[in-house]
Design an enzyme around this catalytic site. Sequence first.
Site: not given
Length: 400
Positions: A214, A230, A252, A280, A301, A341
């Site tokens: 970030r 996201f 989000d 979405n 992300d 992730c």
Amino acid sequence: MYNTIVTLKKGEGRTIKSGGAWIFDNEIETIMGRFTNGDIVTVHDFDGYPMGNGFINQNSKIRIRMMTRKADQVIDHDFLTMRVKNAWDYRKTTVDTSSCRIIFGEADFLPGLVIDKYEDVLVVECLALGMEAFKEEIVEILKELLLKDGILIRGVYERSDANERTKEGLPKVKGFIGDEFDTTVEIIENGVHYLVDVANGQKTGFFLDQKYNRLAMQRICKGKKVLDCFTHMGTFALNAGISGASDVTGLDISEYAVSQAEANARLNGLQDTVHFRCANVLDELPKLAAAGEKYDVVILDPPAFTKSREATKNAIKGYREINMKGLKLVKDGGYLATCSCSHFMTQELLAKTVKEAAKATHKRLRQVEFRTQAPDHPILWAADESYYLKFFIFQVVEEK
């Protein structure tokens, strides 16, 4: 040495021989002695060579998680203090410790245990049966160590409510360890203020692993029009805003996340430039493209599209699709930040997938930098499962 001896099959134990912490159910030849699930046992190689001590659980495919490489080492208070002190000393050296992950399971040689610090609050996640016996003792040791550095912990909250608990034969647990306290904590990270709800937020309340990613985006976003996909609690969007971005939109699917993000924008006085919308992302990006929207910076992300090796093929499609949709919204000469992730989406696989997305959208990518998780989520090279976050920053150039 402990009374129960677990002997491996010949040729097995590759993970622990390379420095990892796990022994799987199909690697074991014999178990000699009486034990209860969660007990510490001594592990021998097929030829009787002692390999160390760990805790056993016959409910789990990860049958034994190693605590020490020394078979004569007793797992007692002094041993746990040594482990916790090493973990805290490492954080003091490598990261801003105002809010950070202090214990990261196997990578800190305390398998199955995660402890995050949010200012003066600790959040505990225990995912392994054997660690249950040590959990509260470790918390007390940590509180004492922090107090020596002038940090008084006002409360501890347990968030052992992940699905992994069921694989260990454990119930999901959520609640206070010790006295009750206000579970909304204000933290400051990279100059941005957040209200973290440790009782109801995702995982332990906040994603600390992206802290320095970030921060890296602050330089990129200054004076730019930014789209953060996201956004969760608005973290990348707020870092863009605080760095001086001209206009920021965060998307989000969760109304709860969006309400938290909006509250955080107000907390930082950024509500005029940083805006959030419940949508979405996969549906919203084509709508933005159809409306002719373009951004200087697009940040992707997404949540982990795969949590198993078997689902990786579908995940690749998901990552390719989201990157294609994101790339179409980046101005010529603009920037794309994209990450995964998922442990199973390797660095090489993610790079290949983004490359395919760029080819399909006739974009050329110039890599600015590649990053991983923050150092308070250390990557233990022998324990591959500790390496999960991959983060690319690219400049996006039209083919001319």
